[in-house]
Write a protein that holds these residues in place. Sequence first.
Motif, PDB file in Angstrom:
ATOM      1  N   ARG A  47      15.146 -19.701   5.892  1.00 55.85           N
ATOM      2  CA  ARG A  47      14.989 -20.343   7.204  1.00 55.85           C
ATOM      3  C   ARG A  47      14.344 -19.390   8.203  1.00 55.85           C
ATOM      4  NH1 ARG A  47      20.442 -23.049   9.075  1.00 55.85           N
ATOM      5  NH2 ARG A  47      19.067 -23.657  10.770  1.00 55.85           N
ATOM      6  N   ILE A  48      14.739 -18.128   8.168  1.00 56.43           N
ATOM      7  CA  ILE A  48      14.147 -17.141   9.072  1.00 56.43           C
ATOM      8  C   ILE A  48      12.667 -16.976   8.771  1.00 56.43           C
ATOM      9  CG2 ILE A  48      14.098 -14.676   9.649  1.00 56.43           C
ATOM     10  CD1 ILE A  48      17.174 -14.725   9.405  1.00 56.43           C
ATOM     11  N   ALA A  49      12.318 -16.940   7.491  1.00 55.55           N
ATOM     12  CA  ALA A  49      10.904 -16.809   7.112  1.00 55.55           C
ATOM     13  C   ALA A  49      10.106 -18.004   7.625  1.00 55.55           C
ATOM     14  CB  ALA A  49      10.775 -16.677   5.600  1.00 55.55           C
ATOM     15  N   ALA A  50      10.663 -19.201   7.534  1.00 55.96           N
ATOM     16  CA  ALA A  50       9.981 -20.394   8.025  1.00 55.96           C
ATOM     17  C   ALA A  50       9.798 -20.335   9.539  1.00 55.96           C
ATOM     18  CB  ALA A  50      10.751 -21.643   7.624  1.00 55.96           C
ATOM     19  N   LEU A  51      10.824 -19.892  10.251  1.00 57.78           N
ATOM     20  CA  LEU A  51      10.726 -19.768  11.705  1.00 57.78           C
ATOM     21  C   LEU A  51       9.700 -18.707  12.107  1.00 57.78           C
ATOM     22  CD1 LEU A  51      14.487 -20.046  12.707  1.00 57.78           C
ATOM     23  CD2 LEU A  51      12.677 -21.717  13.144  1.00 57.78           C
ATOM     24  N   GLU A  52       9.667 -17.600  11.388  1.00 54.72           N
ATOM     25  CA  GLU A  52       8.679 -16.562  11.684  1.00 54.72           C
ATOM     26  C   GLU A  52       7.261 -17.088  11.475  1.00 54.72           C
ATOM     27  OE1 GLU A  52       9.888 -13.382   9.106  1.00 54.72           O
ATOM     28  OE2 GLU A  52      11.143 -12.466  10.657  1.00 54.72           O
ATOM     29  N   ALA A  53       7.055 -17.855  10.417  1.00 54.42           N
ATOM     30  CA  ALA A  53       5.734 -18.431  10.159  1.00 54.42           C
ATOM     31  C   ALA A  53       5.348 -19.384  11.284  1.00 54.42           C
ATOM     32  CB  ALA A  53       5.733 -19.159   8.819  1.00 54.42           C
ATOM     33  N   LEU A  54       6.291 -20.186  11.754  1.00 56.02           N
ATOM     34  CA  LEU A  54       6.026 -21.116  12.847  1.00 56.02           C
ATOM     35  C   LEU A  54       5.665 -20.377  14.133  1.00 56.02           C
ATOM     36  CD1 LEU A  54       6.063 -24.067  13.807  1.00 56.02           C
ATOM     37  CD2 LEU A  54       8.474 -23.767  14.339  1.00 56.02           C
ATOM     38  N   VAL A  55       6.413 -19.340  14.441  1.00 57.37           N
ATOM     39  CA  VAL A  55       6.150 -18.560  15.652  1.00 57.37           C
ATOM     40  C   VAL A  55       4.777 -17.887  15.567  1.00 57.37           C
ATOM     41  CG1 VAL A  55       6.875 -16.508  16.945  1.00 57.37           C
ATOM     42  CG2 VAL A  55       8.557 -18.218  16.254  1.00 57.37           C
ATOM     43  N   ASN A  56       4.460 -17.332  14.410  1.00 60.69           N
ATOM     44  CA  ASN A  56       3.156 -16.684  14.257  1.00 60.69           C
ATOM     45  C   ASN A  56       2.012 -17.694  14.392  1.00 60.69           C
ATOM     46  OD1 ASN A  56       4.161 -14.110  13.956  1.00 60.69           O
ATOM     47  ND2 ASN A  56       4.375 -14.304  11.744  1.00 60.69           N
ATOM     48  N   GLU A  57       2.223 -18.881  13.857  1.00 63.89           N
ATOM     49  CA  GLU A  57       1.197 -19.921  13.978  1.00 63.89           C
ATOM     50  C   GLU A  57       1.008 -20.316  15.443  1.00 63.89           C
ATOM     51  OE1 GLU A  57       0.713 -24.555  12.740  1.00 63.89           O
ATOM     52  OE2 GLU A  57       1.677 -23.220  11.293  1.00 63.89           O
ATOM     53  N   LEU A  58       2.100 -20.445  16.174  1.00 62.21           N
ATOM     54  CA  LEU A  58       2.013 -20.784  17.589  1.00 62.21           C
ATOM     55  C   LEU A  58       1.321 -19.675  18.379  1.00 62.21           C
ATOM     56  CD1 LEU A  58       5.519 -22.407  18.204  1.00 62.21           C
ATOM     57  CD2 LEU A  58       3.290 -23.559  18.164  1.00 62.21           C
ATOM     58  N   LYS A  59       1.577 -18.429  18.030  1.00 66.16           N
ATOM     59  CA  LYS A  59       0.908 -17.303  18.698  1.00 66.16           C
ATOM     60  C   LYS A  59      -0.594 -17.377  18.483  1.00 66.16           C
ATOM     61  CE  LYS A  59       4.467 -13.708  18.727  1.00 66.16           C
ATOM     62  NZ  LYS A  59       4.836 -12.386  18.179  1.00 66.16           N
ATOM     63  N   ARG A  60      -1.002 -17.681  17.263  1.00 67.37           N
ATOM     64  CA  ARG A  60      -2.436 -17.796  16.968  1.00 67.37           C
ATOM     65  C   ARG A  60      -3.076 -18.928  17.766  1.00 67.37           C
ATOM     66  NH1 ARG A  60      -1.861 -18.681  11.355  1.00 67.37           N
ATOM     67  NH2 ARG A  60      -0.242 -17.192  10.955  1.00 67.37           N
ATOM     68  N   GLU A  61      -2.382 -20.068  17.841  1.00 67.40           N
ATOM     69  CA  GLU A  61      -2.920 -21.185  18.585  1.00 67.40           C
ATOM     70  C   GLU A  61      -3.014 -20.876  20.069  1.00 67.40           C
ATOM     71  OE1 GLU A  61      -0.773 -24.784  17.811  1.00 67.40           O
ATOM     72  OE2 GLU A  61      -1.170 -24.700  15.649  1.00 67.40           O
ATOM     73  N   LEU A  62      -2.012 -20.202  20.617  1.00 68.48           N
ATOM     74  CA  LEU A  62      -2.051 -19.802  22.015  1.00 68.48           C
ATOM     75  C   LEU A  62      -3.136 -18.769  22.268  1.00 68.48           C
ATOM     76  CD1 LEU A  62       1.740 -19.595  22.942  1.00 68.48           C
ATOM     77  CD2 LEU A  62       0.074 -21.296  23.719  1.00 68.48           C
ATOM     78  N   GLY A  63      -3.376 -17.901  21.294  1.00 68.11           N
ATOM     79  CA  GLY A  63      -4.439 -16.897  21.439  1.00 68.11           C
ATOM     80  C   GLY A  63      -5.815 -17.516  21.483  1.00 68.11           C
TER      81      GLY A  63
END
Length: 65
Positions: A47-63
Motif C-alpha cells: 500500500r505504501i508503494a502504491a501511495l508513493e507511486a501516486l504521489v510521484n505521478e502527481l508531482k510530475r503532473e504538477l511540474g
Amino acid sequence: MDKLTAVTLIMLTAFIAQALTNYWRRRPAATAEINSLKEENQALKQRIAALEALVNELKRELGRL
C-alpha cells in the motif's frame, strides 16, 4: 537426602515441567501470530508503494503545469 530436600526437588521439577509444557503449547500460536503479522506487514508495504507511486505521478503532473 532428607525429606525437605526431596520435597523441594520434587516441587522444583514439577514447576519446571509445567513451565516447559506451557511454553510448548503456546509456541504454535505465537508462530501463527508472527506469520499473520508478516502478511499484514507485506500488505502495508504494498500500500505504501502504491501511495508513493501516486504521489510521484502527481508531482510530475504538477511540474508540467
